[in-house]
Motif scaffolding. Structure first.
Motif, short mmCIF file in Angstrom:
data_model
loop_
_atom_site.label_atom_id
_atom_site.label_comp_id
_atom_site.label_asym_id
_atom_site.label_seq_id
_atom_site.Cartn_x
_atom_site.Cartn_y
_atom_site.Cartn_z
N TYR A 93 1.73 -38.83 8.12
CA TYR A 93 2.30 -37.63 8.73
C TYR A 93 1.19 -36.87 9.44
O TYR A 93 0.08 -36.71 8.92
N ILE A 94 1.49 -36.39 10.64
CA ILE A 94 0.50 -35.73 11.50
C ILE A 94 0.94 -34.28 11.71
O ILE A 94 2.06 -34.03 12.13
N ARG A 95 0.07 -33.35 11.40
CA ARG A 95 0.42 -31.94 11.54
C ARG A 95 -0.54 -31.21 12.49
O ARG A 95 -1.60 -30.78 12.08
N PRO A 96 -0.18 -31.13 13.78
CA PRO A 96 -0.94 -30.26 14.68
C PRO A 96 -0.47 -28.82 14.48
O PRO A 96 0.73 -28.58 14.28
N PHE A 97 -1.38 -27.86 14.50
CA PHE A 97 -0.95 -26.45 14.42
C PHE A 97 -2.00 -25.53 15.04
O PHE A 97 -3.17 -25.90 15.17
N ILE A 98 -1.53 -24.36 15.44
CA ILE A 98 -2.40 -23.37 16.07
C ILE A 98 -2.23 -22.04 15.33
O ILE A 98 -1.11 -21.64 15.05
N ILE A 99 -3.34 -21.40 15.02
CA ILE A 99 -3.28 -20.11 14.34
C ILE A 99 -4.10 -19.05 15.11
O ILE A 99 -5.11 -19.36 15.73
N ALA A 100 -3.61 -17.80 15.04
CA ALA A 100 -4.31 -16.68 15.67
C ALA A 100 -5.43 -16.23 14.75
O ALA A 100 -5.21 -16.00 13.56
N THR A 101 -6.64 -16.11 15.28
CA THR A 101 -7.80 -15.86 14.41
C THR A 101 -8.51 -14.52 14.64
O THR A 101 -9.41 -14.18 13.88
N GLU A 102 -8.09 -13.77 15.64
CA GLU A 102 -8.81 -12.51 15.90
C GLU A 102 -8.66 -11.54 14.73
O GLU A 102 -7.55 -11.33 14.23
N PRO A 103 -9.78 -10.95 14.27
CA PRO A 103 -9.67 -9.95 13.20
C PRO A 103 -9.29 -8.59 13.77
O PRO A 103 -10.15 -7.84 14.23
N TYR A 104 -8.00 -8.29 13.78
CA TYR A 104 -7.51 -7.07 14.45
C TYR A 104 -6.12 -6.75 13.92
O TYR A 104 -5.25 -7.62 13.88
N LEU A 105 -5.90 -5.51 13.52
CA LEU A 105 -4.61 -5.14 12.91
C LEU A 105 -3.61 -4.53 13.89
O LEU A 105 -2.51 -4.13 13.48
N GLY A 106 -3.94 -4.42 15.16
CA GLY A 106 -2.95 -3.96 16.14
C GLY A 106 -1.92 -5.07 16.37
O GLY A 106 -2.28 -6.25 16.36
N VAL A 107 -0.65 -4.70 16.56
CA VAL A 107 0.36 -5.74 16.83
C VAL A 107 0.26 -6.14 18.29
O VAL A 107 0.70 -5.41 19.18
N SER A 108 -0.35 -7.28 18.54
CA SER A 108 -0.48 -7.78 19.91
C SER A 108 -0.89 -9.25 19.82
O SER A 108 -1.17 -9.75 18.74
N ALA A 109 -0.89 -9.92 20.96
CA ALA A 109 -1.33 -11.31 20.96
C ALA A 109 -2.83 -11.35 20.67
O ALA A 109 -3.59 -10.51 21.14
N SER A 110 -3.23 -12.33 19.88
CA SER A 110 -4.63 -12.49 19.49
C SER A 110 -5.49 -12.88 20.69
O SER A 110 -5.00 -13.47 21.65
N ALA A 111 -6.77 -12.53 20.63
CA ALA A 111 -7.71 -12.92 21.68
C ALA A 111 -8.41 -14.24 21.35
O ALA A 111 -9.14 -14.78 22.17
N SER A 112 -8.17 -14.77 20.14
CA SER A 112 -8.78 -16.05 19.77
C SER A 112 -7.83 -16.86 18.89
O SER A 112 -7.00 -16.30 18.18
N TYR A 113 -7.95 -18.18 18.99
CA TYR A 113 -7.04 -19.10 18.28
C TYR A 113 -7.81 -20.32 17.81
O TYR A 113 -8.88 -20.64 18.34
N ARG A 114 -7.23 -21.02 16.84
CA ARG A 114 -7.76 -22.31 16.42
C ARG A 114 -6.63 -23.33 16.42
O ARG A 114 -5.55 -23.09 15.86
N PHE A 115 -6.88 -24.45 17.09
CA PHE A 115 -5.93 -25.58 17.10
C PHE A 115 -6.49 -26.63 16.16
O PHE A 115 -7.65 -26.99 16.25
N MET A 116 -5.66 -27.10 15.24
CA MET A 116 -6.13 -28.10 14.29
C MET A 116 -5.11 -29.23 14.19
O MET A 116 -3.92 -29.04 14.43
N ILE A 117 -5.59 -30.40 13.83
CA ILE A 117 -4.70 -31.51 13.46
C ILE A 117 -5.16 -32.02 12.10
O ILE A 117 -6.35 -32.34 11.93
#
Lengths: 357, 357
Positions: B137-161
């Motif tokens: 089983y293969i699990r690609p996923f992307i997570i938002a990583t910016e350390p920020y508590l404002g509700v908005s799109a993150s400025a940094s991400y990590r893509f992993m498989i």
């Protein structure tokens, strides 16, 4: 209050404090954080205060895949006499457990969580900022940590509290914001997770916010997910209207977040004998009131911004300019009173304020 | 295919492989994983294969608070002749980017992601299990990583498989499951995130699944969030009915996940000249067909289980026993054909299968 056993490991390093006058929202964090872990069969355990530091998780931890998580937001204020005050923190812990129930996360001991929060703030008390309009934002949250890709409730969790000295949520301070009524995207629906304070609700809101940003509107106003007709909430706040001298806010219907500020505003209005009703209200009703000259004020309520007066609502390319685009008298009075109680400047007839010793 | 530059750091340690005959779903992970980071202004960068290991994030990383994340799921199979085969992986990467768009996450280069996935599997090729019914089983996923508590799109991400050798999704293998029609909770609604493969949809489903578990039902069948009348999907699968010799599956309406297995089943049925329609279908219509003796088969489709025959549907305390509670002839034929193509045992007239060199 019981004093729970919380191990405290003080940080050898104290970070440099930012300039309190230049604080943004949620970008700077204090020297310490609270952690408590949960394991099936063992329950919540190892409550501890440790130096603020990165956390380490398996890439298969369920938080990264299935979003089983809840959070809260509240603030600590520095009173003029030097006391550190919390505003109704027990309400946040109660709501955290209601959110836990919806997300199948084991409940926390609310007294322990409150005690942990107070001990953490006491440790980082130098981080409660001293400038007008600032406060210490408190973020309790729980994440699912089991490394498992099956869709099910996690067998392990981590509860954390982090602290962030903050300025006003809106850089411009209290002044009227422009709100876009959202026609396409939906935040939540009855039977969904709208009532819970959980990550997915906020993830779902980003796309609509992106459009609002492009049109230079501050936030969106969510309509119900079924008929796209009834008003739910605005951005990450609850909403109130003053129409023909009556204050109206959408009734809690299962898809609206039950805000602590919302609850406090209703209590204040009742205390002042101002008519307030929690009921279903459609965007058409608001538009009709606007056309008849009876829409007197509108404002959002939430922990981050406390009160956000609404100066304009855009719906289907039709603009409603509320109170000439200026902060309404009632909005201002509610803001001054609530922040006054929160900061200990005004009398607290409700017993809302708790001091951290 | 372009060969993108992916740094590879091999693990000095090879973990012991589990017994292929005793594999569960998603509990064991291989020796390596793929990582690529994103930063605003810099784009996606540092594509690398590294030893499987915990990841370290700031406690304020946005993934923990606002759920900005997407994922995919697909499988690699070991053919009898020793080839390692992927099934329509480009469809998963296309969907990942559609999910990214809904969640305001910057798009990935689909070719690079496919290449990364193939290189990762080549590195961990000894982890493709060899026993009948198993796969990687293969699990690609992307997570938002910016350390920020404002509700908005993150400025940094990590893509992993990450990769996990798996047995059958259901411990009992392919056999009919019992499904509870959900009346209270809602998975998704038009305008929400139901069409995207994102964590919040799964978090929202846990509470209903808990009730199903208590009643000893395998999964729930979701109805639409507006009228609670029209069929959406079952648990984490799409659903098909055979009624009066016609195959019917709910049309993609904005709140249903566009499954790759769903798409493949429709293509297979058309190839066999079996009438299949994608349209709105209500639970009443299914109940009426059942009462008239015309509900011949029902089955779920998804990557994890491929085909799950449905032996029973419970709706408002009324049971529909489908095909005498046994696996239907068509369900079996579809399962055998699709898994046969996936494993390279059967001819692949559609060009669905890709070999990893």
């Amino acid at each position: 209050m019981t004093n729970f056993s919380i191990d405290t490991h003080l940080s050898p390093i104290k970070k440099e404090k930012p300039n309190w006058g230049e604080l943004e929202f949620g970008k700077v964090f204090t020297d310490h954080m609270f952690i408590m872990d949960y394991k099936e069969g063992k329950g919540w355990h190892d409550a501890r205060i440790v130096p603020y530091q990165p956390i380490t998780l398996d890439p298969a931890a369920m938080i990264f895949h299935y979003g089983q998580t809840v959070f809260e937001g509240l603030k600590a204020y520095l009173a003029k006499d030097g006391r550190i005050l919390l505003f109704r923190p027990e309400k946040n812990m109660q709501r955290l457990n209601r959110s836990n129930d919806r997300l199948c996360i084991p409940p926390i001991d609310e007294d322990l969580a409150l005690d942990a929060l107070k001990q953490l703030i006491a440790v980082d008390k130098e981080w409660v900022p001293t400038v007008e309009g600032t406060s210490l934002y408190i973020r309790p949250f729980i994440i699912a940590t089991e490394p498992y890709l099956g869709v099910s409730a996690s067998a392990s969790y981590r509860f954390m509290i982090i602290l962030s000295p903050v300025g006003s949520y809106y850089k411009e301070g209290i002044h009227p914001v422009k709100i876009l009524v959202e026609n396409e995207y939906v935040r939540a629906v009855s039977g969904g997770t709208g009532e819970a304070k959980t990550a997915g609700n906020y993830a779902a809101s980003l796309k609509a916010q992106e459009t609002a940003d492009q049109k230079e509107y501050s936030q969106v106003l969510w309509l119900d997910g079924v008929e796209k007709k009834y008003i739910e909430e605005v951005g990450s706040m609850n909403i109130f209207f003053k129409i023909n001298d009556e204050i109206i806010t959408p009734a809690l219907n299962g898809s609206i977040l039950p805000g602590v500020t919302r609850d406090s505003i209703i209590a204040l209005l009742k205390y002042w004998n101002i008519p307030v009703s929690e009921r279903r209200i459609s965007i058409d009703e608001v538009m009709d009131a606007y056309r008849d000259g009876q829409l007197q004020e509108a404002f959002g309520t939430g922990t981050a911004a406390v009160i956000s007066p609404i100066g304009e609502l855009l719906w289907n390319n039709e603009k409603m300019i509320v109170n000439g685009g200026k902060t309404g008298e009632l909005s201002k009075k509610l803001y001054d009173t609530l922040t006054g109680i929160q900061k200990g400047d005004l009398e607290d007839p409700f017993g809302w304020v708790t001091e951290i010793k």
